[in-house]
Design a protein around this motif. Sequence first.
Motif, PDB file in Angstrom:
ATOM      1  N   LEU A 126       0.817  -1.296   0.034  1.00 49.79           N
ATOM      2  CA  LEU A 126       0.024  -0.128   0.219  1.00 49.79           C
ATOM      3  C   LEU A 126       0.792   1.198   0.110  1.00 49.79           C
ATOM      4  O   LEU A 126       0.753   2.246  -0.589  1.00 49.79           O
ATOM      5  CB  LEU A 126      -0.812  -0.194   1.445  1.00 49.79           C
TER       6      LEU A 126
ATOM      7  N   ILE B 225      -5.820  -9.453   0.672  1.00 50.31           N
ATOM      8  CA  ILE B 225      -6.181  -8.964   2.001  1.00 50.31           C
ATOM      9  C   ILE B 225      -7.461  -9.869   2.242  1.00 50.31           C
ATOM     10  O   ILE B 225      -7.752 -10.351   3.498  1.00 50.31           O
ATOM     11  CB  ILE B 225      -6.569  -7.385   1.703  1.00 50.31           C
TER      12      ILE B 225
ATOM     13  N   LEU C 148      -7.557 -12.401   5.525  1.00 51.04           N
ATOM     14  CA  LEU C 148      -8.036 -12.106   6.835  1.00 51.04           C
ATOM     15  C   LEU C 148      -9.019 -13.130   7.565  1.00 51.04           C
ATOM     16  O   LEU C 148      -9.058 -13.540   8.544  1.00 51.04           O
ATOM     17  CB  LEU C 148      -9.206 -10.767   6.647  1.00 51.04           C
TER      18      LEU C 148
ATOM     19  N   TRP D 171      -9.616 -16.400  10.973  1.00 50.28           N
ATOM     20  CA  TRP D 171     -10.623 -17.124  11.656  1.00 50.28           C
ATOM     21  C   TRP D 171     -10.421 -18.280  11.499  1.00 50.28           C
ATOM     22  O   TRP D 171     -10.665 -19.211  12.638  1.00 50.28           O
ATOM     23  CB  TRP D 171     -11.993 -16.865  10.789  1.00 50.28           C
TER      24      TRP D 171
ATOM     25  N   TRP E  90     -17.070 -14.624  -2.578  1.00 49.57           N
ATOM     26  CA  TRP E  90     -17.780 -13.608  -1.499  1.00 49.57           C
ATOM     27  C   TRP E  90     -18.946 -14.208  -0.787  1.00 49.57           C
ATOM     28  O   TRP E  90     -18.940 -14.494   0.557  1.00 49.57           O
ATOM     29  CB  TRP E  90     -17.882 -12.070  -1.693  1.00 49.57           C
TER      30      TRP E  90
ATOM     31  N   TYR F  96     -20.848 -16.959   3.450  1.00 47.29           N
ATOM     32  CA  TYR F  96     -22.217 -17.073   4.231  1.00 47.29           C
ATOM     33  C   TYR F  96     -22.637 -18.403   4.164  1.00 47.29           C
ATOM     34  O   TYR F  96     -23.075 -18.911   5.261  1.00 47.29           O
ATOM     35  CB  TYR F  96     -23.380 -16.115   3.327  1.00 47.29           C
TER      36      TYR F  96
ATOM     37  N   LEU G  68     -20.951 -19.864   7.103  1.00 52.06           N
ATOM     38  CA  LEU G  68     -21.344 -19.613   8.305  1.00 52.06           C
ATOM     39  C   LEU G  68     -22.789 -20.264   8.534  1.00 52.06           C
ATOM     40  O   LEU G  68     -23.368 -20.180   9.799  1.00 52.06           O
ATOM     41  CB  LEU G  68     -21.377 -17.981   8.198  1.00 52.06           C
ATOM     42  N   ALA G  69     -23.231 -20.786   7.547  1.00 54.57           N
ATOM     43  CA  ALA G  69     -24.482 -21.600   7.847  1.00 54.57           C
ATOM     44  C   ALA G  69     -24.140 -23.211   8.043  1.00 54.57           C
ATOM     45  O   ALA G  69     -24.893 -24.251   8.010  1.00 54.57           O
ATOM     46  CB  ALA G  69     -25.537 -21.437   6.699  1.00 54.57           C
TER      47      ALA G  69
ATOM     48  N   PHE H 147     -14.910   0.278  -8.346  1.00 51.04           N
ATOM     49  CA  PHE H 147     -15.141  -0.905  -7.951  1.00 51.04           C
ATOM     50  C   PHE H 147     -15.125  -0.818  -6.604  1.00 51.04           C
ATOM     51  O   PHE H 147     -15.951  -1.570  -5.770  1.00 51.04           O
ATOM     52  CB  PHE H 147     -13.730  -1.825  -8.564  1.00 51.04           C
TER      53      PHE H 147
ATOM     54  N   VAL I 112     -20.943  -5.758  -0.416  1.00 53.69           N
ATOM     55  CA  VAL I 112     -20.700  -6.366   0.853  1.00 53.69           C
ATOM     56  C   VAL I 112     -21.930  -6.131   1.668  1.00 53.69           C
ATOM     57  O   VAL I 112     -22.382  -7.046   2.145  1.00 53.69           O
ATOM     58  CB  VAL I 112     -19.338  -5.860   1.427  1.00 53.69           C
TER      59      VAL I 112
ATOM     60  N   CYS J 139     -24.955  -8.147   0.187  1.00 48.82           N
ATOM     61  CA  CYS J 139     -24.742  -9.481   0.274  1.00 48.82           C
ATOM     62  C   CYS J 139     -25.332  -9.895   1.650  1.00 48.82           C
ATOM     63  O   CYS J 139     -25.929 -10.907   1.803  1.00 48.82           O
ATOM     64  CB  CYS J 139     -23.421  -9.703   0.026  1.00 48.82           C
ATOM     65  N   ASN J 140     -24.615  -8.937   2.460  1.00 48.11           N
ATOM     66  CA  ASN J 140     -25.086  -9.369   4.182  1.00 48.11           C
ATOM     67  C   ASN J 140     -26.549  -9.275   4.397  1.00 48.11           C
ATOM     68  O   ASN J 140     -27.036 -10.113   4.885  1.00 48.11           O
ATOM     69  CB  ASN J 140     -24.477  -8.189   4.926  1.00 48.11           C
TER      70      ASN J 140
ATOM     71  N   PHE K  99     -28.132 -12.482   2.926  1.00 46.62           N
ATOM     72  CA  PHE K  99     -27.789 -13.752   3.373  1.00 46.62           C
ATOM     73  C   PHE K  99     -27.735 -14.165   4.678  1.00 46.62           C
ATOM     74  O   PHE K  99     -27.564 -15.108   5.400  1.00 46.62           O
ATOM     75  CB  PHE K  99     -26.556 -14.339   2.600  1.00 46.62           C
TER      76      PHE K  99
ATOM     77  N   THR L 228     -27.950 -17.464   7.563  1.00 42.79           N
ATOM     78  CA  THR L 228     -26.858 -18.218   8.196  1.00 42.79           C
ATOM     79  C   THR L 228     -27.135 -18.719   9.721  1.00 42.79           C
ATOM     80  O   THR L 228     -28.258 -18.233  10.116  1.00 42.79           O
ATOM     81  CB  THR L 228     -25.394 -17.345   8.334  1.00 42.79           C
TER      82      THR L 228
ATOM     83  N   LEU M 260     -14.804 -11.129  13.549  1.00 39.14           N
ATOM     84  CA  LEU M 260     -15.347 -10.544  12.646  1.00 39.14           C
ATOM     85  C   LEU M 260     -15.016  -8.823  12.660  1.00 39.14           C
ATOM     86  O   LEU M 260     -14.645  -8.077  11.493  1.00 39.14           O
ATOM     87  CB  LEU M 260     -16.856 -10.807  12.411  1.00 39.14           C
TER      88      LEU M 260
ATOM     89  N   THR N   8     -11.230  -8.285  11.974  1.00 42.39           N
ATOM     90  CA  THR N   8     -10.758  -8.449  10.515  1.00 42.39           C
ATOM     91  C   THR N   8     -11.601  -7.397   9.621  1.00 42.39           C
ATOM     92  O   THR N   8     -11.094  -6.986   8.466  1.00 42.39           O
ATOM     93  CB  THR N   8     -10.937  -9.920  10.047  1.00 42.39           C
TER      94      THR N   8
ATOM     95  N   VAL O 177     -10.264  -4.082   9.643  1.00 41.29           N
ATOM     96  CA  VAL O 177      -8.876  -4.038   8.729  1.00 41.29           C
ATOM     97  C   VAL O 177      -9.380  -4.102   7.275  1.00 41.29           C
ATOM     98  O   VAL O 177      -8.698  -3.440   6.390  1.00 41.29           O
ATOM     99  CB  VAL O 177      -7.997  -5.365   9.221  1.00 41.29           C
ATOM    100  N   PHE O 178     -10.105  -4.925   7.051  1.00 44.34           N
ATOM    101  CA  PHE O 178     -10.713  -5.104   5.510  1.00 44.34           C
ATOM    102  C   PHE O 178     -10.871  -3.817   5.048  1.00 44.34           C
ATOM    103  O   PHE O 178     -10.806  -3.474   3.881  1.00 44.34           O
ATOM    104  CB  PHE O 178     -11.692  -6.120   5.533  1.00 44.34           C
TER     105      PHE O 178
ATOM    106  N   THR P  29      -8.116  -1.283   4.614  1.00 43.89           N
ATOM    107  CA  THR P  29      -6.902  -1.564   3.698  1.00 43.89           C
ATOM    108  C   THR P  29      -7.867  -1.466   2.244  1.00 43.89           C
ATOM    109  O   THR P  29      -6.918  -1.003   1.184  1.00 43.89           O
ATOM    110  CB  THR P  29      -6.481  -2.812   4.036  1.00 43.89           C
ATOM    111  N   GLN P  30      -8.814  -1.975   2.137  1.00 48.96           N
ATOM    112  CA  GLN P  30      -9.522  -1.907   0.647  1.00 48.96           C
ATOM    113  C   GLN P  30      -9.581  -0.626   0.155  1.00 48.96           C
ATOM    114  O   GLN P  30      -9.262  -0.113  -0.935  1.00 48.96           O
ATOM    115  CB  GLN P  30     -10.667  -2.865   0.663  1.00 48.96           C
TER     116      GLN P  30
END
Lengths: 613, 356
Positions: free
Chosen positions: A391, A416, A420, A424, A493, A497, A500-501, B51, B59, B62-63, B66, B70, B92, B95, B98-99, B102-103
């Motif tokens: 970076l 990245i 990450l 986990w 991505w 999920y 996580l299920a 992007f 993100v 999506c959350n 879904f 879960t 979670l 990270t 940080v995610f 940094t992105q």
Amino acid sequence: MSNEAVLHGSHVDTSHHADAHHGDHHDHHHHQSFISKYVFSQDHKMIAKQFLITGMVWAVVGGLMSVIFRIQLGYPEASYHWLTDILGDINKNWVTKEGRITADAYYAMVTTHGTVLVFFVLTAGLSGTFANFLIPLQIGARDMASPFMNMLSYWFFFAASVVMMSSIFVESGPFSGGWTAYPPLSALGDASPGSKTGMDMWLIAMALFVVSSLLGGLNYIATVLNMRTKGMSMTRLPLTIWALFFTAVLGVLSFPVLFSGFILLIFDRNFGTSFYLSDIFLSSTNTALPNEGGSAILYQHLFWFLGHPEVYIILLPAMGMVSEILSTNARKPIFGYMAMIGSLFAIVILAFLVWAHHMFVTGLNPFLGSIFVLLTLLIAVPSAIKVFNWLTTLWRGNIRFTPAMLFAIGFVSLFISGGLTGIWLGNSALDIHLHDTYFVIAHFHIVMGVASMFGMFAGIYHWYPKMYGRYLNNTLSYIHFWLTMIGAYLIFWPMHYEGLAGMPRRYYDYSIWESFKQFAELNRFISTVAMIVFAVQILFLINFFYSIWKGRKVTSQNPWGSTTLEWTTPINPGHGNWPGEIPEVYRWAYDYGKDGHEFIPQTQPVGENESHH
Amino acid sequence: MSMFFTIAVIVLVFLIIFQIAKASEYVAVLKGEERGRRQQNKVNGFLMIGFLVLGLVGVYVCNEMFYHKTLLAHESASVQGEKVDSMLWVTLIVTGVVFIITQIILFWFSYRYQESDNRKAFYFPHNNTMELVWTVVPAIALTVLVVIGLRNWFTFTSEAPKEAMKVEVTGKQFGWIFRYAGKDKEFGKKYFRNIDEAASNSLGQIWDDPKNFDDVVVTQTMYIVKNKPVELIINSRDVIHDVGLSHFRLKMDAVPGTPTTLWFTPKFTTKEMKEKTGNPNFQYEISCDQMCGNGHYSMKGVIEVVTQLEYDAWFAKQKPNYFAAFPDKDPANAQPAAPAAGADTTAAKAVAAAAH
């Protein structure tokens, strides 16, 4: 060219020799027959292209298999007679009467996809290509330490490929127990049809592959240590070479352990030993096996002792190339060169000390598990250093978005994201929940699969002009990058999920599961995107092969304005790389933007008034 | 027919893209390579920021789509799983932060520092302070995560409490067998060469061992008791399997020849979970989580979590496997003289008789 000439070429005091060699070399080059130039070539550049193109063939095969098994996951109800006609020709057990893919076919393809992508594409195709191509060119050597061994390395890989490819067509099917090949499943033909002839061929192919990898690796190490040109001290090496060097060290130290694991497995399969087998009663034959006292877990230790370093064998070359490409196209030195080498070294050491994190739920001693948690999460530190250094390399740069640069930036993003989630999974108390679910699939595909693939693409785009003396089509390259980047995230991505299920990996069908069937629609979406992304890769292949013959010609010796030695060779270097003397090196590889200069090649002596960094 | 159509469309799309790409290459050459390159640079710089923005929106979307599918949407069904969940949230957050940072930095820098005539790249080869900071800060964050993780890990892998009920789980291609120790609370010995499905001995119980006489063997569904710790003793009969208990947030491999254990405390009965999840078909499923052959995906077991009363009623109806193997020893089949003094003592007597 003789081996002796190769060795002499690396010494400085050979100006008299090198001149004589110049003419000699070019004549030699023109008299080469087709066989010695393109087939049994000992030129590292040709061998690199052989590795690359064989790797591409495997990438298409492995990728196509993933598309087919994704069809099963995404569209389990649909029947595709045209597809199953083809599959049925390969193996009659692969299709049902209704025109659907069978579980046997599904598992055969999942396994082959994993094996060939990990070993044949991302190990041989990636470090085989770039270690061969870049090591002599960037350290200033005429060829590898042993060009003959180098040639053998490719042909052992080729033999491994032939055996692996043939195994797909045997009657009982290719091996289908997952790329990790855990016994007893992989040891007993009666437990799985793929563990019959298919597994024997898998083991032979892998044994040949290990030989190829060792021949290559020893050569890379010897070349980097012994054949650097005058002035090219280890701390002046481009980071690509450091990464490829460490990769070779990892491979040489860990592949033999895998090989020993395979030998024991061959014994258990064929000679009645019980290294991995104990207390087994097979329902399919209704018999108890005579084996007692073996440990199925022993194999996992041997396997993962390679298996974990293997992911770094895949990742490190990509990291090295990305460092080089980011720096070149940001027109800035790589930030923290020594820290980059240090973190690579730390990763190499730690890579050998974390293998059991793949085995947290095998009944491993909890205390041992805790040590592996600690060491595993420690890897995040050198990884973090690398990310922050990349970076910072971009910060206040003057960035040129060449296709290679785009893929390098994409690599950092993926590294990245996937890195990450490693935090986990490396923590055993979370792994006990997430192990063997789609979370793991998402994690390793992003961090090691797609990211390394991006590293490989970056490398291909960056060094293509050096390989073929032509450019790839830019527009196609940009389309390739953006669609692949978007597609990769769309595919992997949402899989977090599913993980996580608790959705388990390697399932042929989820419809009977109350806990996991809610993702049918998502699976369909992922499969559709996977098909599109696969089609985009075909576009890349068209670009690649079309441009070899029809691409725009490279007209300048150094198209990217790069400091490293490969750009001091002629546009189409012959065997021996430099027609005259090998250039001498006076500085490190990253003098971009220093003292107001756009860049200063490594071959330029340090000026009197030049500042020190 | 549709296949040819599809292929024709794909080929056509490829051709069009290819021709456009070729044409744009010519245009770039005509315009002058340098100008074309600069234009492409601008476009890509813009796409970088695009992007980033679309990615972050993605993100979030999506959350939204879904998350409720879960396990996180419902609390863990085991006491141990609560710790998994809380640890998962901490990880979670760490990270995730940080995610996002940094992105954003990565794509923002890419956009912000794209090539421009007004800027010279800054020669900045290293800075020890900065490097020290981003070595030490991740190390500290990871230490915290390791400490939390290991405390949980040692709790999960500790000895099961003494009052825990024990169930032996055995995986085979492709199903599960469960054994309960019966009144004596001890499992009888077994040996894999004694396995004989035809003689109702799917586990290879050694009938010379009296502890086997009251052992109950069931398949498909395992009954356990709410709020009572249960210890699973896990075996495999053939290849490696894995007892996957997603609702309890735990799993453990079944390895032939090497028994493993796993214990947990279920918090809700199956009935309660049906209400909590709003799914009338809810089941605690045991999924095989280790590739075990071509039937791997169908290797399903069911756990029925019930109250102690319900459990006792269910268990009273179960017959020891010994009677299946030796029907003549079963008091139900025996001559009417047998007193109804409880299954285990009857069995013991039956054995005593058999020994002669």
